[in-house]
Design a protein around this motif. Sequence first.
Motif, PDB file in Angstrom:
ATOM      1  N   LEU A   1      24.516 -18.002   7.439  1.00 58.88           N
ATOM      2  CA  LEU A   1      25.523 -16.749   7.049  1.00 58.88           C
ATOM      3  C   LEU A   1      26.446 -17.247   8.298  1.00 58.88           C
ATOM      4  N   GLU A   2      26.021 -17.214   8.993  1.00 51.58           N
ATOM      5  CA  GLU A   2      27.681 -17.518   9.667  1.00 51.58           C
ATOM      6  C   GLU A   2      28.311 -18.326   9.350  1.00 51.58           C
TER       7      GLU A   2
ATOM      8  N   PRO B   1      13.126 -26.974  13.279  1.00 48.75           N
ATOM      9  CA  PRO B   1      13.617 -25.906  13.509  1.00 48.75           C
ATOM     10  C   PRO B   1      15.635 -26.637  14.365  1.00 48.75           C
ATOM     11  N   LEU B   2      16.555 -25.581  14.607  1.00 47.93           N
ATOM     12  CA  LEU B   2      17.532 -26.291  15.168  1.00 47.93           C
ATOM     13  C   LEU B   2      17.932 -25.768  16.078  1.00 47.93           C
ATOM     14  N   PRO B   3      17.967 -26.960  17.354  1.00 43.41           N
ATOM     15  CA  PRO B   3      18.296 -25.948  18.943  1.00 43.41           C
ATOM     16  C   PRO B   3      18.412 -24.421  18.873  1.00 43.41           C
ATOM     17  N   GLY B   4      17.741 -23.731  19.930  1.00 48.27           N
ATOM     18  CA  GLY B   4      17.721 -22.024  19.619  1.00 48.27           C
ATOM     19  C   GLY B   4      16.818 -20.863  19.428  1.00 48.27           C
ATOM     20  N   SER B   5      17.763 -20.100  19.331  1.00 45.33           N
ATOM     21  CA  SER B   5      16.340 -18.714  18.770  1.00 45.33           C
ATOM     22  C   SER B   5      16.296 -18.351  17.654  1.00 45.33           C
ATOM     23  N   ILE B   6      15.219 -18.171  17.389  1.00 46.23           N
ATOM     24  CA  ILE B   6      14.528 -17.968  16.077  1.00 46.23           C
ATOM     25  C   ILE B   6      15.632 -17.365  15.087  1.00 46.23           C
ATOM     26  N   TYR B   7      16.542 -16.249  16.039  1.00 47.68           N
ATOM     27  CA  TYR B   7      17.715 -15.387  15.398  1.00 47.68           C
ATOM     28  C   TYR B   7      18.697 -16.828  14.752  1.00 47.68           C
ATOM     29  N   ALA B   8      19.111 -17.596  15.708  1.00 46.07           N
ATOM     30  CA  ALA B   8      19.781 -18.155  15.963  1.00 46.07           C
ATOM     31  C   ALA B   8      19.818 -19.468  14.365  1.00 46.07           C
ATOM     32  N   ASN B   9      18.874 -19.522  14.477  1.00 46.39           N
ATOM     33  CA  ASN B   9      17.804 -20.547  13.646  1.00 46.39           C
ATOM     34  C   ASN B   9      18.567 -20.164  12.211  1.00 46.39           C
ATOM     35  N   LEU B  10      18.226 -18.462  11.715  1.00 47.20           N
ATOM     36  CA  LEU B  10      18.289 -17.691  11.209  1.00 47.20           C
ATOM     37  C   LEU B  10      19.657 -16.892  10.594  1.00 47.20           C
ATOM     38  N   ALA B  11      20.419 -16.575  11.448  1.00 50.96           N
ATOM     39  CA  ALA B  11      21.812 -16.233  11.414  1.00 50.96           C
ATOM     40  C   ALA B  11      23.012 -17.628  11.139  1.00 50.96           C
ATOM     41  N   TYR B  12      22.167 -19.467  11.100  1.00 52.09           N
ATOM     42  CA  TYR B  12      23.497 -20.196  11.115  1.00 52.09           C
ATOM     43  C   TYR B  12      23.829 -20.391  10.161  1.00 52.09           C
TER      44      TYR B  12
ATOM     45  N   ILE C   1      29.762 -15.378   7.610  1.00 43.86           N
ATOM     46  CA  ILE C   1      29.858 -13.703   7.297  1.00 43.86           C
ATOM     47  C   ILE C   1      29.923 -13.648   8.934  1.00 43.86           C
ATOM     48  N   LYS C   2      30.640 -12.334   9.170  1.00 48.05           N
ATOM     49  CA  LYS C   2      30.521 -12.401  11.186  1.00 48.05           C
ATOM     50  C   LYS C   2      29.914 -11.295  10.982  1.00 48.05           C
ATOM     51  N   ASP C   3      30.315 -10.028  10.322  1.00 50.73           N
ATOM     52  CA  ASP C   3      29.089  -8.618  10.090  1.00 50.73           C
ATOM     53  C   ASP C   3      27.876  -8.854  11.255  1.00 50.73           C
ATOM     54  N   ARG C   4      27.470  -8.022  12.079  1.00 48.19           N
ATOM     55  CA  ARG C   4      26.005  -8.298  12.562  1.00 48.19           C
ATOM     56  C   ARG C   4      25.199  -7.435  11.636  1.00 48.19           C
ATOM     57  N   ARG C   5      25.825  -6.635  11.086  1.00 46.86           N
ATOM     58  CA  ARG C   5      24.375  -5.690  10.118  1.00 46.86           C
ATOM     59  C   ARG C   5      23.900  -6.594   9.050  1.00 46.86           C
ATOM     60  N   ILE C   6      24.758  -6.618   8.483  1.00 48.64           N
ATOM     61  CA  ILE C   6      24.466  -7.871   7.576  1.00 48.64           C
ATOM     62  C   ILE C   6      23.669  -8.844   7.478  1.00 48.64           C
ATOM     63  N   ILE C   7      24.487  -9.529   9.333  1.00 43.18           N
ATOM     64  CA  ILE C   7      23.646 -10.707   9.371  1.00 43.18           C
ATOM     65  C   ILE C   7      22.088 -10.488  10.063  1.00 43.18           C
ATOM     66  N   ASP C   8      21.999  -9.702  10.933  1.00 41.89           N
ATOM     67  CA  ASP C   8      20.578  -8.697  11.011  1.00 41.89           C
ATOM     68  C   ASP C   8      19.879  -8.342   9.922  1.00 41.89           C
ATOM     69  N   GLU C   9      20.055  -7.534   8.690  1.00 41.30           N
ATOM     70  CA  GLU C   9      19.390  -6.868   7.577  1.00 41.30           C
ATOM     71  C   GLU C   9      18.969  -8.204   6.727  1.00 41.30           C
ATOM     72  N   ARG C  10      19.797  -9.217   6.830  1.00 37.20           N
ATOM     73  CA  ARG C  10      19.061 -10.230   5.651  1.00 37.20           C
ATOM     74  C   ARG C  10      18.046 -11.033   6.667  1.00 37.20           C
ATOM     75  N   VAL C  11      18.438 -11.065   7.496  1.00 37.91           N
ATOM     76  CA  VAL C  11      17.517 -12.514   9.150  1.00 37.91           C
ATOM     77  C   VAL C  11      16.522 -11.120   8.547  1.00 37.91           C
ATOM     78  N   GLU C  12      16.149 -10.330   8.824  1.00 38.71           N
ATOM     79  CA  GLU C  12      14.655  -9.269   8.641  1.00 38.71           C
ATOM     80  C   GLU C  12      14.394  -9.416   7.177  1.00 38.71           C
ATOM     81  N   ARG C  13      14.833  -9.208   6.197  1.00 37.30           N
ATOM     82  CA  ARG C  13      14.804  -9.101   4.436  1.00 37.30           C
ATOM     83  C   ARG C  13      13.492 -10.214   4.694  1.00 37.30           C
ATOM     84  N   SER C  14      14.953 -11.518   4.966  1.00 38.11           N
ATOM     85  CA  SER C  14      13.789 -12.692   4.225  1.00 38.11           C
ATOM     86  C   SER C  14      12.697 -13.573   5.874  1.00 38.11           C
TER      87      SER C  14
END
Lengths: 281, 252
Positions: free
Chosen positions: B110-111, B97-108, B115-128
């Motif tokens: 994409l960011e 894991p990279l230091p940080g939250s589970i979400y931060a690891n997943l979003a990294y 990709i800045k759109d939170r909705r897209i990030i949230d959706e892809r995080v959940e799907r993966s």
Amino acid sequence: MSRQQTQVLATWLISITAVVVILPIVLVVFYVVAKGIGTVNWQFLSQPPSNGMTEGGIFPALLGTVILTLGTAVAAIPLAVGAAIYLAEYAGDNRATRAIRLAIVNLAGIPSIVYGLFGLGMFVLFLNFGTSILAGALTLGLMTLPVVISTAEEAILAVPQEFRVVSLSLGASRWQTIRHQVLPHALPGIITGIILGLGRAAGETAPILFTVAAFYLPELPKSIFDQTMALPYHLYVISTQVPGMPLSIQYGTALVLLIIVLSFTLVATVIRTVMRRRRQW
Amino acid sequence: MTAKLSIRDLSFTYADGAQALQHINMEIFANELFVLFGPSRAGKTTLLRLINRLADLLDGVQRSGEILFNDQDVYNPNLDVTYLRRRIGMVFAVPTPLPGSIYANLAYGLEMAGIKDRRIIDERVERSLRQAALWDEVKDRLQDSAFALSGGQKQRMCLARSLVLEPDVILLDNPTSGLDPISTALVEESLFELKQQYTIIMVPHSVQQASRVADRAAFLLNGEVVEIGSQQRIFIHPRDKRTEDYVTGRFG
């Protein structure tokens, strides 16, 4: 002598060396505090010297040291951190890199008076900045470079390699990886190095001797091209150059300088401890 | 059928002169689970790290031959390596894991891809996270530190973290090392789902695992390919004596 006795003797000898190392610093601090504490008050800190410096306070020198330390920070930090990032993250293991490292080690070993003379030749005369805050801050900055570069590089190298590999494997560029996965975790170490370097710069006399420090100024500096008084040099002046100087003012000045320098170390230690405790890995 | 990846006459030598790979040739097709197996020092991990160019981090190495990804040479100097690594994801043997939250690891990832759109990030995080069979366990604590997860959860998070970029190929370097049998089964199960969508190249934990999950497999020994073939061919009717000895447990 039995092995047991040798053991006891060795433990004693080693303990004594430790005490001998600590004793001078404890004595210096106690002595200066005891002699100077009576003098240091708000008046002393906020008033300029008066009556041929034999009365009044140290405000211009104190302000000068603050300005010079800030100037040193501005001059040294970007260059030192940039160099540390380059050495830790980009430089290959080749002759050029080894030459740079050798230069940094040697830079750290140069006596501070040599920095002072270099500053005089380079900044004051050749670049024609004159005896000024600019020349003094640049000279102090130069002197601060090696210690900040070394500590910052160490802090960067201490960040686990896996973070870089994972970040790159997720499609981050090299700079994104440094920016997001390396520097944030190296920051406590880098800040510690910066503060220790600035602490040393704040207390140095030789580098500012020919480049910025004034014996006495009736007015505060107005720009970076003005001279300024500074605490270390002021202490030197009132201890050796002014006849009939009351001891209380000398010790008061020494105490303020000591507190400034020691508080840099203290702040550095606190930052390091707090950040280490917060670390997850 | 055109190959997703084709490796042509690939040789690789480390800075200390150790030859890790010699004249490797193989083709890997879309949506198959291709297993690279063999004893330690066979060159499996090295080969994976050459495919997504993580081997670039090493100094003083020598490489010859080529690796084509969708018919493009991955070592073409004009190719954007960050693009390549987004298309070819990787999961490492040790869950990192990279230091940080589970979400931060997943979003990294994409960011970093902009990709800045939170909705897209949230959706892809959940799907993966769903694809990696981890969503139900972490959906209520996405903001917790990733280091608080168990070993098996960390590894599935790392899988999800590479899936979030919707890659083309996933490289799995012994993704079940150090996992208990239940976590291992969970990961293996998700592989069958994943290969519908992705091409998977996997270094397995054991010969048994290799034979369980492989569509096709390559047996590597001392940096050379001994044999490549279907699961049947390699694990039931190997042609080479060395492959047979290894899969039947006579050495390794």
